[in-house]
Design a protein around this motif. Structure first.
Motif, PDB file in Angstrom:
ATOM      1  N   LEU A  62       0.842  -1.303  -0.086  1.00  0.00           N
ATOM      2  CA  LEU A  62      -0.023  -0.105  -0.018  1.00  0.00           C
ATOM      3  C   LEU A  62       0.749   1.226  -0.018  1.00  0.00           C
ATOM      4  O   LEU A  62       1.375   1.435   1.009  1.00  0.00           O
ATOM      5  CB  LEU A  62      -0.834   0.016   1.286  1.00  0.00           C
ATOM      6  CG  LEU A  62      -1.675  -1.189   1.199  1.00  0.00           C
ATOM      7  CD1 LEU A  62      -2.353  -1.117   2.761  1.00  0.00           C
ATOM      8  CD2 LEU A  62      -2.721  -1.330   0.171  1.00  0.00           C
ATOM      9  N   THR A  64       2.101  12.537   5.189  1.00  0.00           N
ATOM     10  CA  THR A  64       2.113  13.943   5.613  1.00  0.00           C
ATOM     11  C   THR A  64       3.134  13.885   6.978  1.00  0.00           C
ATOM     12  O   THR A  64       3.737  15.066   7.192  1.00  0.00           O
ATOM     13  CB  THR A  64       0.737  14.421   6.001  1.00  0.00           C
ATOM     14  OG1 THR A  64      -0.042  13.457   6.358  1.00  0.00           O
ATOM     15  CG2 THR A  64       0.141  15.089   4.962  1.00  0.00           C
ATOM     16  N   GLN A  67      -5.227   4.210  -6.888  1.00  0.00           N
ATOM     17  CA  GLN A  67      -6.369   3.873  -5.950  1.00  0.00           C
ATOM     18  C   GLN A  67      -7.191   5.204  -6.474  1.00  0.00           C
ATOM     19  O   GLN A  67      -6.847   6.328  -7.036  1.00  0.00           O
ATOM     20  CB  GLN A  67      -6.268   4.086  -4.547  1.00  0.00           C
ATOM     21  CG  GLN A  67      -5.330   5.305  -4.054  1.00  0.00           C
ATOM     22  CD  GLN A  67      -5.238   5.058  -2.412  1.00  0.00           C
ATOM     23  OE1 GLN A  67      -4.125   4.973  -2.245  1.00  0.00           O
ATOM     24  NE2 GLN A  67      -6.093   5.196  -1.865  1.00  0.00           N
ATOM     25  N   GLU A  93       1.619  -1.186   7.191  1.00  0.00           N
ATOM     26  CA  GLU A  93       2.068  -0.664   8.524  1.00  0.00           C
ATOM     27  C   GLU A  93       0.978  -0.657   9.789  1.00  0.00           C
ATOM     28  O   GLU A  93       0.275  -1.404   9.540  1.00  0.00           O
ATOM     29  CB  GLU A  93       2.569   0.571   8.477  1.00  0.00           C
ATOM     30  CG  GLU A  93       1.425   1.508   7.884  1.00  0.00           C
ATOM     31  CD  GLU A  93       2.184   2.875   7.646  1.00  0.00           C
ATOM     32  OE1 GLU A  93       2.718   3.142   8.844  1.00  0.00           O
ATOM     33  OE2 GLU A  93       2.001   3.642   6.776  1.00  0.00           O
ATOM     34  N   LYS A 133       7.014   6.753  10.364  1.00  0.00           N
ATOM     35  CA  LYS A 133       5.902   7.656  10.196  1.00  0.00           C
ATOM     36  C   LYS A 133       6.234   9.000  10.308  1.00  0.00           C
ATOM     37  O   LYS A 133       5.582   9.941   9.365  1.00  0.00           O
ATOM     38  CB  LYS A 133       4.982   7.306  11.520  1.00  0.00           C
ATOM     39  CG  LYS A 133       4.359   6.031  11.571  1.00  0.00           C
ATOM     40  CD  LYS A 133       3.067   5.981  10.883  1.00  0.00           C
ATOM     41  CE  LYS A 133       2.459   4.694  11.009  1.00  0.00           C
ATOM     42  NZ  LYS A 133       1.363   4.744   9.880  1.00  0.00           N
TER      43      LYS A 133
HETATM   44  P1  UTP Z   1      -0.988   5.869   7.065  1.00  0.00           P
HETATM   45  O1  UTP Z   1      -2.410   6.130   7.242  1.00  0.00           O
HETATM   46  O2  UTP Z   1       0.090   5.634   7.993  1.00  0.00           O
HETATM   47  O3  UTP Z   1      -0.498   7.156   6.066  1.00  0.00           O
HETATM   48  O4  UTP Z   1      -0.933   4.952   5.735  1.00  0.00           O
HETATM   49  P2  UTP Z   1       0.777   7.856   5.303  1.00  0.00           P
HETATM   50  O5  UTP Z   1       0.320   8.222   4.077  1.00  0.00           O
HETATM   51  O6  UTP Z   1       1.807   6.545   5.295  1.00  0.00           O
HETATM   52  O7  UTP Z   1       1.316   8.928   6.354  1.00  0.00           O
HETATM   53  P3  UTP Z   1       0.355  10.022   6.986  1.00  0.00           P
HETATM   54  O8  UTP Z   1      -0.637   9.500   7.714  1.00  0.00           O
HETATM   55  O9  UTP Z   1      -0.055  11.015   5.598  1.00  0.00           O
HETATM   56  O10 UTP Z   1       1.409  10.736   7.796  1.00  0.00           O
HETATM   57  C1  UTP Z   1      -0.643   3.434   6.030  1.00  0.00           C
HETATM   58  C2  UTP Z   1      -0.081   2.901   4.648  1.00  0.00           C
HETATM   59  O11 UTP Z   1      -1.541   2.906   3.783  1.00  0.00           O
HETATM   60  C3  UTP Z   1      -0.937   3.527   2.602  1.00  0.00           C
HETATM   61  C4  UTP Z   1       0.264   4.508   2.828  1.00  0.00           C
HETATM   62  O12 UTP Z   1       1.016   4.631   1.682  1.00  0.00           O
HETATM   63  C5  UTP Z   1       1.118   3.355   4.058  1.00  0.00           C
HETATM   64  O13 UTP Z   1       1.848   2.499   3.335  1.00  0.00           O
HETATM   65  N1  UTP Z   1      -1.960   4.451   2.200  1.00  0.00           N
HETATM   66  C6  UTP Z   1      -2.564   5.273   2.881  1.00  0.00           C
HETATM   67  C7  UTP Z   1      -2.639   4.081   1.089  1.00  0.00           C
HETATM   68  O14 UTP Z   1      -2.165   3.280   0.158  1.00  0.00           O
HETATM   69  N2  UTP Z   1      -3.660   4.942   0.500  1.00  0.00           N
HETATM   70  C8  UTP Z   1      -4.071   5.818   1.273  1.00  0.00           C
HETATM   71  O15 UTP Z   1      -5.221   6.280   0.716  1.00  0.00           O
HETATM   72  C9  UTP Z   1      -3.622   5.837   2.750  1.00  0.00           C
END
Ligand code: UTP
Length: 463
Positions: free
Chosen positions: A110, A116, A198, A254, A374
Motif C-alpha cells: 500500500l 504527511t 487508487q 504498517e 511515520k
Molecule cells: P498511513 O495512514 O500511516 O498514512 O498509511 P501515510 O500516508 O503513510 O502517512 P500520513 O498519515 O499521511 O502521515 C498506512 C499505509 O497505507 C498507505 C500508505 O502509503 C501507507 O503505506 N495508504 C494510506 C494508501 O495506500 N492509501 C491511502 O489512501 C492511505
C-alpha cells in the motif's frame, strides 16, 4: 460535459459554490476543471458530503460506544512466534517457501498515502532512512523479494516469481514509476512489478461543502488504504493474479490499532477511536488486554479478495480524519489553515476482517518485524533514526549469531552486546543486504570467526 450540465449536476449535489470563480478562469483551466468535475456523480457526491459532515459531527459519541462493545480476540485465535516451538516454526516456514516456489504468493504494497507526518515531497518508499548503503525503502523491499524467490527456488528447485503489486495514488504513481525505471526495477523483472492507482475523493468542510484548493481545483485525497478493494476492481488486479496463478498474498504496510472483536465481530480498532483507559486495560495476570497491535501485515487469499471486491466492497466503513486542507477563500486568496478545517474520509484496509470466515492473528517479535517510518526526525517515535536503528540492530544480532566479532577503525575489539535496549544503537555497524540474507540465514559462511571492522556493508557482491 458542458458548463451548464456540470453546473446543474453540482447544484443537485448542493455544491454549486465549486464554480464560484468560473468567470476568472482561462480557457485551459476551464477545460481541465470541467474534465475533473465531470467524474463526480451528483448523487454520490451529495451523499459523500452529507456523510462526511455527519460523521465529523457525531464522532465523539460513537467513540464512547465502541469501548463498551470491544473484547479481545480469544487466545485460541492468536498464534505467537514466542509461544510456538522451533519445530512448528520451521514447518510453517517450509510451507511458506513451498507456496512461494509454486508462484502462489504475491506481495501487495500500500503506497498511495501522502506521508504527511514524514513530510517529504515524494513517496515514502523513495525515502532513505540513512543506512550506510543509502538504500531506499523500495530498494530494500525489492531486494527482499528477489532473495525470497531465490531461497524458495533453492529449497524446491523450481523457478518462481513473487509478483509485486503496488497501490499508488494520484500523488505517488508518476514519481514511483519514474523511480523504478531509473533504478532498473532494482533487479526485478519489470513485468513482475504491477503498479496501479487508487481513487481520490473530495475533502469537505465541517458543514459538508467540497473544499476548493485553487480556483480551478477541488481539494482531494486518496480514499484511504481501504480504497484498495475498489482499486483492485478498477485496475483488474485480481485478474492479473489469476493469470499468474497467485493464490495467496500478503502485503506489508504498517501499524495502527488493535485487533479485537466488537459485538463479536473481528475488527481492528484504531487507538484514536477508543479511550486511553480502554487501551490500558489489563487482564488477571497483569497483561495488556488489547495487546494485539496490528502492524498491517496481512495475509489474504485471492478468493477472499475476490469475495470482498464482489460482495462487500460497498459496506466498508468510512472513517473520518480531520485535516488541515489548503483552500481558496471567498475572495480567491490561497490560505494554509493552521488548524483542521476539513474532513477527509478514509477507508481502512483491515475493515474487511469482519467478512472473513476464518480469522486468526499471529503475534510476531517486534524487534524482528516491525519498526514503522511515520514521522520526521525530531519526533519521539517511528522516525528515520528509529527505523535505521532497528534494522542495524537486527543485522548486528544476525552477525553475532553467525559467529562474527567486531573491531573499531583502529583495530581494537568492540565487546559484543547480546541484548540491546530498544532505543540503543548497536555498538558496531554491519548492514547486511537482503540479497545476502533474508532473515539472518546463510551468514556463517561469510562471517564465522571473522573480525569485522565497523562500519561494514555486506552487499550482494561480497558473497
Ligand atoms: P498511513 O495512514 O500511516 O498514512 O498509511 P501515510 O500516508 O503513510 O502517512 P500520513 O498519515 O499521511 O502521515 C498506512 C499505509 O497505507 C498507505 C500508505 O502509503 C501507507 O503505506 N495508504 C494510506 C494508501 O495506500 N492509501 C491511502 O489512501 C492511505
Amino acid at each position: 460535459m458542458s458548463f451548464e450540465e456540470t453546473k446543474s449536476r453540482l447544484e443537485t449535489a448542493g455544491q454549486a459554490h465549486i464554480l464560484q470563480f468560473w468567470s476568472e478562469l482561462s480557457f485551459d483551466e476551464r477545460h481541465a476543471f470541467l474534465t475533473e468535475l465531470s467524474q463526480l456523480e451528483p448523487e454520490e457526491l451529495k451523499e459523500h458530503c452529507r456523510r462526511a459532515a455527519d460523521c465529523a459531527n457525531s464522532q465523539s459519541t460513537s467513540q464512547d460506544r465502541l469501548d463498551q462493545r470491544m473484547e479481545p480476540v480469544p487466545p485460541e485465535f492468536i498464534g505467537s512466534v514466542r509461544k510456538t516451538d522451533e519445530k512448528s516454526l520451521i514447518a510453517w516456514e517450509d510451507e511458506g517457501f513451498l507456496q512461494i516456489s509454486k508462484s502462489k504468493v504475491a506481495v501487495l504494497l500500500l503506497a498511495g498515502g501522502q506521508g504527511t507526518r514524514l513530510g517529504v515531497p515524494y513517496p515514502k518508499g523513495m525515502y532513505s532512512v540513512g543506512l550506510p548503503s543509502g538504500k531506499t525503502l523500495y530498494q530494500i523491499q525489492a531486494e527482499r523479494i528477489q532473495k525470497v524467490q531465490q531461497l524458495a527456488e533453492q529449497k524446491h528447485g523450481s523457478k518462481c516469481t513473487v509478483p509485486w503489486y503496488i497501490m499508488t495514488s494520484e500523488f505517488t504513481l508518476e514519481p514511483t514509476e519514474r523511480f523504478f525505471k531509473e533504478n532498473h526495477f532494482f533487479g526485478l523483472n519489470p513485468s513482475d512489478v504491477f503498479m496501479f492507482e487508487q481513487r481520490m475523493i473530495p475533502a469537505v468542510t465541517f458543514d459538508g461543502k467540497v473544499i476548493l484548493e485553487k480556483k480551478s481545483k477541488i481539494a482531494t485525497a486518496p480514499d484511504g488504504n481501504g480504497g484498495l478493494y475498489q482499486a483492485l476492481v478498477d485496475n483488474k488486479v485480481l485478474e492479473d493474479m489469476e493469470k499468474r496463478g497467485v493464490v495467496e498474498k500478503a502485503y506489508p504496510a504498517e501499524p495502527v490499532g488493535v485487533v479485537c472483536r466488537v459485538d463479536g465481530v473481528y475488527q481492528v480498532v484504531e487507538y484514536s477511536e477508543i479511550q486511553p483507559e480502554t487501551a490500558e486495560l489489563r487482564g488477571p495476570g497483569g497483561e495488556l488486554l488489547y495487546s494485539a497491535g496490528n502492524i498491517c501485515n496481512h495475509f489474504f487469499t485471492r478468493d477472499f479478495l475476490k469475495d470482498i471486491t464482489e460482495n462487500f466492497r460497498g459496506q466498508l466503513k468510512q472513517h473520518v480524519a480531520l485535516k488541515k486542507v489548503p483552500f481558496v477563500d471567498k475572495e480567491g486568496n490561497q490560505v494554509k489553515p493552521t488548524k483542521p478545517n476539513g474532513i477527509k474520509m478514509e477507508k481502512f484496509v483491515f475493515d474487511v476482517f469482519q467478512f472473513s470466515r476464518k480469522f486468526v492473528a499471529f503475534e510476531v517479535l517486534r524487534e524482528e518485524e516491525f519498526s514503522p517510518l511515520k514521522n520526521a526526525d525530531g519526533a519521539p517515535l517511528d522516525t528515520p533514526t528509529t527505523a535505521r536503528r532497528s534494522l542495524l540492530a537486527q543485522h548486528y544480532r544476525w552477525a553475532l549469531a553467525a559467529g562474527a566479532s567486531f573491531e573499531n577503525s583502529s583495530g581494537e575489539p568492540i565487546p559484543p552486546k547480546h541484548s540491546l535496549a530498544r532505543d540503543e544503537d548497536p555498538p558496531a555497524v554491519c548492514e547486511i543486504s537482503p540479497l545476502v540474507s533474508y532473515f539472518g540465514e546463510g551468514l556463517e559462511s561469510v562471517l564465522k570467526q571473522k573480525a569485522i571492522r565497523s562500519p561494514l556493508t555486506l552487499d550482494g557482491k561480497m558473497t
